[in-house]
Design a protein around this motif. Structure first.
Motif, PDB file in Angstrom:
ATOM      1  N   LYS A   1      55.449   9.360  72.135  1.00 57.32           N
ATOM      2  CA  LYS A   1      54.410   9.470  73.146  1.00 57.32           C
ATOM      3  C   LYS A   1      54.893  10.044  74.476  1.00 57.32           C
ATOM      4  O   LYS A   1      54.095  10.573  75.248  1.00 57.32           O
ATOM      5  N   GLU A   2      56.175   9.951  74.750  1.00 57.75           N
ATOM      6  CA  GLU A   2      56.685  10.297  76.073  1.00 57.75           C
ATOM      7  C   GLU A   2      56.345  11.725  76.502  1.00 57.75           C
ATOM      8  O   GLU A   2      55.772  11.945  77.568  1.00 57.75           O
ATOM      9  N   HIS A   3      56.709  12.687  75.706  1.00 58.16           N
ATOM     10  CA  HIS A   3      56.446  14.075  76.088  1.00 58.16           C
ATOM     11  C   HIS A   3      54.950  14.403  76.096  1.00 58.16           C
ATOM     12  O   HIS A   3      54.457  14.986  77.079  1.00 58.16           O
ATOM     13  N   PRO A   4      54.193  14.082  75.036  1.00 56.92           N
ATOM     14  CA  PRO A   4      52.751  14.366  75.109  1.00 56.92           C
ATOM     15  C   PRO A   4      52.092  13.727  76.340  1.00 56.92           C
ATOM     16  O   PRO A   4      51.278  14.369  77.006  1.00 56.92           O
ATOM     17  N   ASP A   5      52.456  12.498  76.655  1.00 54.26           N
ATOM     18  CA  ASP A   5      51.921  11.845  77.854  1.00 54.26           C
ATOM     19  C   ASP A   5      52.268  12.635  79.112  1.00 54.26           C
ATOM     20  O   ASP A   5      51.453  12.755  80.026  1.00 54.26           O
TER      21      ASP A   5
ATOM     22  N   TYR B   1      49.138  12.192  71.276  1.00 51.65           N
ATOM     23  CA  TYR B   1      50.079  12.666  70.260  1.00 51.65           C
ATOM     24  C   TYR B   1      49.432  13.761  69.400  1.00 51.65           C
ATOM     25  O   TYR B   1      50.013  14.813  69.166  1.00 51.65           O
ATOM     26  N   PHE B   2      48.195  13.513  68.949  1.00 55.11           N
ATOM     27  CA  PHE B   2      47.541  14.469  68.057  1.00 55.11           C
ATOM     28  C   PHE B   2      47.068  15.723  68.796  1.00 55.11           C
ATOM     29  O   PHE B   2      47.076  16.816  68.215  1.00 55.11           O
ATOM     30  N   GLU B   3      46.680  15.605  70.055  1.00 58.07           N
ATOM     31  CA  GLU B   3      46.357  16.798  70.841  1.00 58.07           C
ATOM     32  C   GLU B   3      47.602  17.670  70.987  1.00 58.07           C
ATOM     33  O   GLU B   3      47.532  18.891  70.856  1.00 58.07           O
ATOM     34  N   HIS B   4      48.727  17.028  71.261  1.00 60.23           N
ATOM     35  CA  HIS B   4      49.969  17.774  71.425  1.00 60.23           C
ATOM     36  C   HIS B   4      50.403  18.421  70.107  1.00 60.23           C
ATOM     37  O   HIS B   4      50.860  19.568  70.092  1.00 60.23           O
ATOM     38  N   MET B   5      50.237  17.700  69.015  1.00 60.63           N
ATOM     39  CA  MET B   5      50.570  18.253  67.698  1.00 60.63           C
ATOM     40  C   MET B   5      49.713  19.483  67.426  1.00 60.63           C
ATOM     41  O   MET B   5      50.216  20.521  66.991  1.00 60.63           O
ATOM     42  N   SER B   6      48.426  19.393  67.714  1.00 60.10           N
ATOM     43  CA  SER B   6      47.520  20.516  67.503  1.00 60.10           C
ATOM     44  C   SER B   6      47.921  21.721  68.358  1.00 60.10           C
ATOM     45  O   SER B   6      47.961  22.857  67.864  1.00 60.10           O
TER      46      SER B   6
ATOM     47  N   LEU C   1      58.089   4.274  69.026  1.00 59.50           N
ATOM     48  CA  LEU C   1      56.753   4.761  69.360  1.00 59.50           C
ATOM     49  C   LEU C   1      56.757   5.486  70.699  1.00 59.50           C
ATOM     50  O   LEU C   1      56.075   6.497  70.864  1.00 59.50           O
ATOM     51  N   GLN C   2      57.533   4.979  71.649  1.00 59.48           N
ATOM     52  CA  GLN C   2      57.611   5.620  72.962  1.00 59.48           C
ATOM     53  C   GLN C   2      58.191   7.032  72.847  1.00 59.48           C
ATOM     54  O   GLN C   2      57.771   7.924  73.564  1.00 59.48           O
ATOM     55  N   LEU C   3      59.136   7.227  71.938  1.00 56.76           N
ATOM     56  CA  LEU C   3      59.706   8.561  71.730  1.00 56.76           C
ATOM     57  C   LEU C   3      58.630   9.558  71.317  1.00 56.76           C
ATOM     58  O   LEU C   3      58.668  10.722  71.711  1.00 56.76           O
TER      59      LEU C   3
END
Length: 74
Positions: free
Chosen positions: A9-13, A19-24, A5-7
């Motif tokens: 979240k790490e970059h988007p954080d 996670y979903f904002e970064h995906m978008s 899970l950390q993998l």
């Protein structure tokens, strides 16, 4: 499981996004890039089609990604 899970979240954080904002945001670059690639491919075969389309898309994306970067701070 937490390491996995950390993998995700790490970059988007690190850029202040969920996670979903970064995906978008990522998809908002991927779709135009795919369009530019298709236009460039067609232009390679038919040089009279999409003469500036690929470079115009890439220039706009460069403006968004590099020139006007405003990464959110968490």
């Amino acid at each position: 499981m937490e390491k996995i899970l950390q993998l995700f979240k790490e970059h988007p954080d690190s850029v202040g996004e969920s996670y979903f904002e970064h995906m978008s945001a990522s998809f908002s670059f991927a779709v135009p890039l795919l369009s530019a690639a298709i236009a460039a491919f067609i232009h390679g075969v038919f040089p009279f089609f999409f003469v500036r389309t690929g470079s115009r898309i890439v220039t706009r994306l460069h403006e968004r990604m590099v020139v006007h970067r405003t990464a959110k701070k968490a």
